[in-house]
Design a protein around this motif. Sequence first.
Motif, mmCIF file in Angstrom:
data_model
loop_
_atom_site.group_PDB
_atom_site.id
_atom_site.type_symbol
_atom_site.label_atom_id
_atom_site.label_comp_id
_atom_site.label_asym_id
_atom_site.label_seq_id
_atom_site.Cartn_x
_atom_site.Cartn_y
_atom_site.Cartn_z
ATOM 1 N N ASN A 1 0.805 -1.224 0.000
ATOM 2 C CA ASN A 1 0.000 0.000 0.000
ATOM 3 C C ASN A 1 0.837 1.272 0.000
ATOM 4 O O ASN A 1 0.278 2.369 -0.050
ATOM 5 C CB ASN A 1 -0.917 0.014 1.231
ATOM 6 N N CYS A 2 2.155 1.131 0.071
ATOM 7 C CA CYS A 2 3.015 2.308 0.097
ATOM 8 C C CYS A 2 3.131 2.909 -1.300
ATOM 9 O O CYS A 2 3.362 2.169 -2.279
ATOM 10 C CB CYS A 2 4.389 1.943 0.641
ATOM 11 N N PRO A 3 2.984 4.215 -1.442
ATOM 12 C CA PRO A 3 3.092 4.826 -2.782
ATOM 13 C C PRO A 3 4.454 4.600 -3.431
ATOM 14 O O PRO A 3 4.547 4.554 -4.649
ATOM 15 C CB PRO A 3 2.852 6.317 -2.508
ATOM 16 N N LEU A 4 5.513 4.422 -2.640
ATOM 17 C CA LEU A 4 6.845 4.240 -3.216
ATOM 18 C C LEU A 4 6.996 2.897 -3.913
ATOM 19 O O LEU A 4 7.898 2.727 -4.736
ATOM 20 C CB LEU A 4 7.914 4.366 -2.126
ATOM 21 N N SER A 5 6.127 1.943 -3.586
ATOM 22 C CA SER A 5 6.255 0.616 -4.195
ATOM 23 C C SER A 5 5.556 0.519 -5.542
ATOM 24 O O SER A 5 5.644 -0.520 -6.198
ATOM 25 C CB SER A 5 5.681 -0.445 -3.245
ATOM 26 N N ARG A 6 4.881 1.580 -5.914
ATOM 27 C CA ARG A 6 4.171 1.558 -7.193
ATOM 28 C C ARG A 6 5.093 2.107 -8.274
ATOM 29 O O ARG A 6 5.574 3.222 -8.190
ATOM 30 C CB ARG A 6 2.891 2.394 -7.107
ATOM 31 N N SER A 7 5.297 1.310 -9.273
ATOM 32 C CA SER A 7 6.180 1.722 -10.367
ATOM 33 C C SER A 7 5.456 2.698 -11.270
ATOM 34 O O SER A 7 4.225 2.713 -11.363
ATOM 35 C CB SER A 7 6.632 0.502 -11.176
ATOM 36 N N GLU A 8 6.194 3.533 -11.936
ATOM 37 C CA GLU A 8 5.636 4.551 -12.814
ATOM 38 C C GLU A 8 5.628 4.063 -14.257
ATOM 39 O O GLU A 8 6.492 3.288 -14.682
ATOM 40 C CB GLU A 8 6.464 5.840 -12.708
ATOM 41 N N GLY A 9 4.670 4.519 -14.995
ATOM 42 C CA GLY A 9 4.601 4.220 -16.426
ATOM 43 C C GLY A 9 4.296 2.778 -16.737
ATOM 44 O O GLY A 9 4.635 2.291 -17.821
ATOM 45 N N GLY A 10 3.690 2.055 -15.810
ATOM 46 C CA GLY A 10 3.333 0.684 -16.069
ATOM 47 C C GLY A 10 4.510 -0.275 -16.060
ATOM 48 O O GLY A 10 4.376 -1.428 -16.483
ATOM 49 N N ARG A 11 5.672 0.132 -15.583
ATOM 50 C CA ARG A 11 6.830 -0.747 -15.546
ATOM 51 C C ARG A 11 6.711 -1.725 -14.381
ATOM 52 O O ARG A 11 5.847 -1.602 -13.512
ATOM 53 C CB ARG A 11 8.113 0.077 -15.444
ATOM 54 N N SER A 12 7.601 -2.710 -14.365
ATOM 55 C CA SER A 12 7.551 -3.736 -13.324
ATOM 56 C C SER A 12 7.943 -3.131 -11.984
ATOM 57 O O SER A 12 8.502 -2.043 -11.901
ATOM 58 C CB SER A 12 8.495 -4.891 -13.678
ATOM 59 N N ARG A 13 7.683 -3.906 -10.918
ATOM 60 C CA ARG A 13 7.988 -3.444 -9.570
ATOM 61 C C ARG A 13 9.485 -3.346 -9.330
ATOM 62 O O ARG A 13 9.927 -2.743 -8.362
ATOM 63 C CB ARG A 13 7.349 -4.377 -8.543
ATOM 64 N N ASP A 14 10.280 -3.947 -10.226
ATOM 65 C CA ASP A 14 11.727 -3.829 -10.075
ATOM 66 C C ASP A 14 12.200 -2.402 -10.247
ATOM 67 O O ASP A 14 13.311 -2.061 -9.830
ATOM 68 C CB ASP A 14 12.439 -4.729 -11.090
ATOM 69 N N HIS A 15 11.359 -1.571 -10.854
ATOM 70 C CA HIS A 15 11.734 -0.189 -11.076
ATOM 71 C C HIS A 15 11.104 0.754 -10.046
ATOM 72 O O HIS A 15 11.186 1.974 -10.190
ATOM 73 C CB HIS A 15 11.329 0.260 -12.489
ATOM 74 N N ALA A 16 10.452 0.199 -9.051
ATOM 75 C CA ALA A 16 9.835 1.031 -8.017
ATOM 76 C C ALA A 16 10.898 1.516 -7.037
ATOM 77 O O ALA A 16 11.997 0.957 -6.927
ATOM 78 C CB ALA A 16 8.756 0.240 -7.286
ATOM 79 N N LEU A 17 10.559 2.563 -6.309
ATOM 80 C CA LEU A 17 11.483 3.107 -5.321
ATOM 81 C C LEU A 17 11.591 2.229 -4.091
ATOM 82 O O LEU A 17 12.538 2.364 -3.315
ATOM 83 C CB LEU A 17 11.044 4.519 -4.918
ATOM 84 N N LEU A 18 10.627 1.352 -3.889
ATOM 85 C CA LEU A 18 10.623 0.479 -2.724
ATOM 86 C C LEU A 18 10.403 -0.954 -3.172
ATOM 87 O O LEU A 18 9.397 -1.266 -3.810
ATOM 88 C CB LEU A 18 9.529 0.909 -1.725
ATOM 89 N N ARG A 19 11.370 -1.810 -2.845
ATOM 90 C CA ARG A 19 11.277 -3.226 -3.166
ATOM 91 C C ARG A 19 11.477 -4.039 -1.893
ATOM 92 O O ARG A 19 12.042 -3.554 -0.905
ATOM 93 C CB ARG A 19 12.322 -3.619 -4.204
ATOM 94 N N GLU A 20 11.049 -5.306 -1.977
ATOM 95 C CA GLU A 20 11.147 -6.166 -0.795
ATOM 96 C C GLU A 20 11.644 -7.544 -1.201
ATOM 97 O O GLU A 20 11.214 -8.100 -2.218
ATOM 98 C CB GLU A 20 9.787 -6.285 -0.097
ATOM 99 N N THR A 21 12.536 -8.073 -0.369
ATOM 100 C CA THR A 21 13.006 -9.446 -0.517
ATOM 101 C C THR A 21 12.833 -10.158 0.814
ATOM 102 O O THR A 21 13.321 -9.678 1.842
ATOM 103 C CB THR A 21 14.486 -9.486 -0.934
ATOM 104 N N GLU A 22 12.100 -11.257 0.793
ATOM 105 C CA GLU A 22 11.911 -12.062 1.996
ATOM 106 C C GLU A 22 12.910 -13.210 1.969
ATOM 107 O O GLU A 22 12.925 -14.011 1.025
ATOM 108 C CB GLU A 22 10.478 -12.587 2.076
ATOM 109 N N PHE A 23 13.718 -13.275 2.984
ATOM 110 C CA PHE A 23 14.761 -14.292 3.074
ATOM 111 C C PHE A 23 14.699 -14.889 4.476
ATOM 112 O O PHE A 23 15.190 -14.291 5.446
ATOM 113 C CB PHE A 23 16.139 -13.677 2.791
ATOM 114 N N ASP A 24 14.038 -16.054 4.575
ATOM 115 C CA ASP A 24 13.887 -16.731 5.864
ATOM 116 C C ASP A 24 15.257 -17.270 6.270
ATOM 117 O O ASP A 24 15.682 -18.350 5.832
ATOM 118 C CB ASP A 24 12.860 -17.845 5.743
ATOM 119 N N PHE A 25 15.943 -16.521 7.099
ATOM 120 C CA PHE A 25 17.332 -16.856 7.431
ATOM 121 C C PHE A 25 17.439 -18.236 8.069
ATOM 122 O O PHE A 25 18.307 -19.040 7.700
ATOM 123 C CB PHE A 25 17.902 -15.779 8.361
ATOM 124 N N HIS A 26 16.587 -18.525 9.020
ATOM 125 C CA HIS A 26 16.690 -19.807 9.714
ATOM 126 C C HIS A 26 16.377 -20.973 8.786
ATOM 127 O O HIS A 26 17.021 -22.028 8.860
ATOM 128 C CB HIS A 26 15.755 -19.821 10.923
#
Length: 1368
Positions: free
Chosen positions: A415-440
């Motif tokens: 829901n964060c505005p920074l995670s929305r990419s501009e111009g219909g591009r993929s989320r890889d081009h958004a200002l905010l990205r997330e990677t979930e890495f279950d360390f354990h």
Amino acid sequence: MDYAPPPSSALWPGQPPPSEKSCRILIREYPHRAIAISSSTHTLILRHSTTTSEAIAMGSLSSVSSARPRAASMNEPISKCMVEFSPNSRTLLAEYRPLTPRPIYGTLGLISIGRDVFLCVITQASRVATLRPGETVEKIEAVQFYCLNSAEYDDVIALDPYDVDSDAASVYGQTLGRRDVAVEHPCLELQKLLGNGTFYYSTDFDVTNRMQDRPADAVAFDIDNFDESFLWNSYMIRPLVEFRSRLQKQERDALDASRILTSAIRGFCKSWPIPQAQAPLRAAATGRPSFLTVISRLSCRRAGTRFNSRGIDDDGNVANFVETETTYWSPAGVVFSYAQVRGSVPVFWEQEAVLVPGQVKISITRSPDGTQPAFDRHFSDLEQAYGQVHIVNLLSATKLGECDLTSLYKLGVKNCPLSRSEGGRSRDHALLRETEFDFHAETKGPEGYEAANQIRRHIGQSADGFAYYLAQESDDGVGNGKSNSSQNRRYVVVLQQEGVFRTNCLDCLDRTNLVQTIISQMAVESFLGHRGEAATSDFWSRHANLWADNGDSLSKIYAGTGALKSSFTRTGKMSLAGAIADMRKSATRLYQNNFVDKGKQATIDTLLGRLIGHAPVVLFDPISDYVANELQRRSSEFSTNEKINIFVGTFNLNGRTNGISEDLSPWLCPEELGSIQPEIIAIGFQEIVELNPKEFMNTDPSRKQLWEKAIKKTLDMQYSRPGDEKYVLLRSGQLVGVALCIFVKASALHNIKNVEGNVKKTGFSGMAGNKGAVAIRLDYANTPICFVTAHLAAGFTNYDERNRDYATIDRGLRFQRNRGIGDHESVIWFGDFNYRIGLGHETATTLVKQRDLERLYENDQLNIQMVAGLAFRFYSESRITFMPTYKFDVGTDDYDTSEKARIPAWTDRILRKGSNLRQLSYNSASLRFSDHRPVFATFDCAVSIVNEKLRDKIVREIYERRKSEVGSDTANLVADDSEDEDLIGYDAIEPGLPPASSDRQKWWLENGKMARSSVSPPKPDSPAYQMIPNPKRPTNPYVPTDEPDWVNIPRSESRMSSFSSMSTSPYEHINHSMLLSTSVSTSAPRKLPPPYDPSALPAKVGRLQISEDARGPQGDGPPPPPPPRRQTNLGATTGAINIPMSTMSPSSRKPVTNITPAPAPAPTLPQRTRSAASQQSVKQKAPPPVAKKPAHLTAPISPVSSIFPSSASETAAGSVYDGSKSQQAELVRRFNPSATTTQGYAVQQHNNGTGARRDGSSPLPPQLPRRTNTSASVGQMGPAGAGAVGLVGLTGNNQEQKRPQPQSLLSSRKPVSAGGAAISGGGLAKPQPPQPPAPRRSQTTVDLLSDDHESGMGGMEMGGWEALKPSF
């Protein structure tokens, strides 16, 4: 590039700072205590300025001998200090001596502890890092706090534990170095905190900013550019920084060059020199090493220990937020920097420390909708500071609690505005990205922690895009043969970092540090790879050890021990010894978190100035007071007052859930709201779960969540019209069966911050949560508001226990920074308080059927306890207009018909405190699925909204203008030989009084003329009314308000009219009997009336009809003046004194005219209906007296007045007493037929000798009769009519008024002593021989309520007057 570095650039671990970076600290005791910090060129002198109240308390201000110190307020008094910065001279420090023999290395600032002000200086430091030549970092190893206003804590000879060779201990150790009686230093805990090796500073560069945010060249830094989020001594150093900003540029530069002011960070900093042979970048044969440095800056915005600081706050600050920077400098003229951050999961969550490992539960304290604004603000700040943000979430996807945080985290990112990419591009081009890495889960396999390197493939793309910071030296020399000299070389930025990785686990310690080490290694590899170089294994070993030390240091700060998994970070493998060390660290953390961290948290809050009531130190200059006063006068320019609506509801659910599906709108959206949509909705529940022993120690949030959804559903359905706004759950809290939910309009979220919650148990002496309270506080703009819902002790007679529960909650429930319930501008209590109605079941049921709410309320326990001041002092409750809310048969409107037959009672209540609160309604709703009825109230709340930027701008404008008017603002402290009184901070010694005056400052007007007011009240709308100042207006005339200056009130015709305007709401209920009793009470004990004795009654000369109290004075003239002030200092004279007419001396009387005689019918006294409690108490004491109307308001008077003309037919028009002998004779003849005219009228003899002569000679012309103060008792008005009772509280006043009474002159006789001597003008008239008593007339009507003065009982005090009821 072959140039010699500055001498200070060499790195020697543990080496103290060079002498050019040190100062001396000196002290002067007389004539005023002052402390000086002297560098080689300039001196900063500080001196404490005693406030007026402090000077009086210490006996140093004799010119205000009659004053006394103010009582302690909520906040500590502001400590003022005077400061001067001057160049060194021969005479400047002539009277100073060294305070310590060793040098100091700067000052961290000023702090006030109680009434003492301390200067904090660095006494021991060692160099730990060199980022590049000219940029060194020192670690603070010891600090000292020197008191500015007291010598109690001085160390004359400072015994340095590091100076083992010093012989000071042997010479002075037994005398000056020790105390006979140990005195604990108030700053001892602060001293331990600042000297624990986790604080760092630099006098070479701005250590609070990363390399990319500083100038590329290693030049002098600007203190004004400090990043306060990482400046841990910002609270202490701010007064000195503000003083610096007011200096001229030349003086400001000199202060910076003196290195007196110091900026300190907390975290970790260490450099590792890399020999040229192992350096990845080869330079010319200079022989100098490269420097690899890791520096971590811990944020102080949401600072705290592990379980005391979790999640996010409303300003977007997260707990354990650390910026870690890896830097590398090469003699080849290359500087590399790479920054990454860590921080707690940015949602609202909490944890409590427990003694059982693995049993710590995660509590989500705010809904996703309520969290989103703070979540967005946090990442907006990160994006603005670092660019793109890539989240690396290491939480478990399966572990209970961590998976809940992950779900909320993912929702917030979505829901964060920074995670929305501009111009219909993929989320890889958004200002905010997330990677979930279950360390354990990733490291659970045979590879162990080495599998953590799998993170590379998830973040490699972002790492390449973020790049790094790179600066290189360039040569500006042109053909001068000095192209390689250092004077002509400067750094030029080649590349900048454009993004940041934000890594987190649960604590952001162990897993986070290991992954951040990998990310740092990826960045260095990228940097070297771009230059075609590669690092050796020795280089990577040094890199790993720096990061392991970094993890240990940050873990000790937050959790109390070193980091887990640090052995793997150092060596790349996990050994058995490392596993055992991790187990030991875990056990140590358990102890630290449960028993040590709370004390650490309090010390941290003290250092950061976040404790409630902790006043900052103000550096005094002649302009500051003017600026403050002018700013207050212009407050309307930068602040506004807005009104918000608050809805409060409380409901005891009796453990039932079948009402969740019912329509809650009669309670949550009542008719009283109309079209208003409240900004805040606070809902309190009691018995949300069944209160059985299994539930006492546990809190199940599932029920609360169901009711939250039901409330949200009702609000969404009710406010679905066009223009309506949606509500979001701001925060909720629960304590077993007590729950509190705060909903706010979406548009109001931006005005709300600092939302906190807490609970307080009161069941089983605070051990169980079956009874207790839940509180949530917030700041709406600049107005702090607190909501408290409580469930107090049950039981009909347990009101004392309920009082104790209230006191426990009020005193014991605390929020962060030691903020209590009473520290808020507006407080609303609501809940099931369990106070009952003190009547029998049959009586109470009968009154309920009759809807006699007043009789019921008279016996309400809460009302009685509040009146007695035993509970909820200073709180108000509006008038109750609804039937008792407890106890009903479930599903019906019938009160309890079970065998227990509980008495109906108002157990569910809503109380308020705060002058900015105005209650609009108070009612109950007819929801029948519980044995209680829900109660609700609506309020208007005036909140203050301050435009901080505009305020700061106005402050600067005022200061500059005033400075240009008065000239220099620095105080010459050394040459000042004036009296200390003129240097005192002028504050009022009592609220409402002006500041103390002196030769330089006067509070009166026009240089000696007393302040006078020419304001007169406007004319009332009707002669029956009078204008008085509006008591509801704020005391500060500059505060915007809608209240008028004057209000119309009816002219006083009874005692009750004095309180007609005291209610703040049309629903307000005021116990007027309490007000009356307190207003007339004296120190004399209350006495019972005398027994009935017909022979002691005076002759029946007429009676005043009680029914005439309802009528005003007769006649067409203007209404009489308001009643006089009640006097309480005449003791027994408050009673009526009935003396036969013939025994009164003429000298004790003054004639009056134009008084109408009164009829004398016998009054019929009304019979009062008494409650059960009243009937019981009446057996032990007589009923209270019924007050008679003040005599000056009563047209009919006893027949004594018949001796005077009563109408125009008896006296010539306009005739008044003129002092003629004929009038004297006529008055004496009428008043006392047995007296002769030669006795004349006794005229008071004045000091000048005028008046009647005692030798019988012709008297001087008699003085006009003067009306004595009408506050005289009824007894002074002559014989009281039978049945009349003196109005208690109206006592005599012997001072005469200087103007004659127009139209009618009221009788004002002085009390007569046993000997007949009349008291007049403070003296005694000549006694007259007693006259024979008049024959006693038979009495046909007995007055049982007359005063008992004649029986020797004295004036009877009125302790309460239940018969008086206000008109609503």
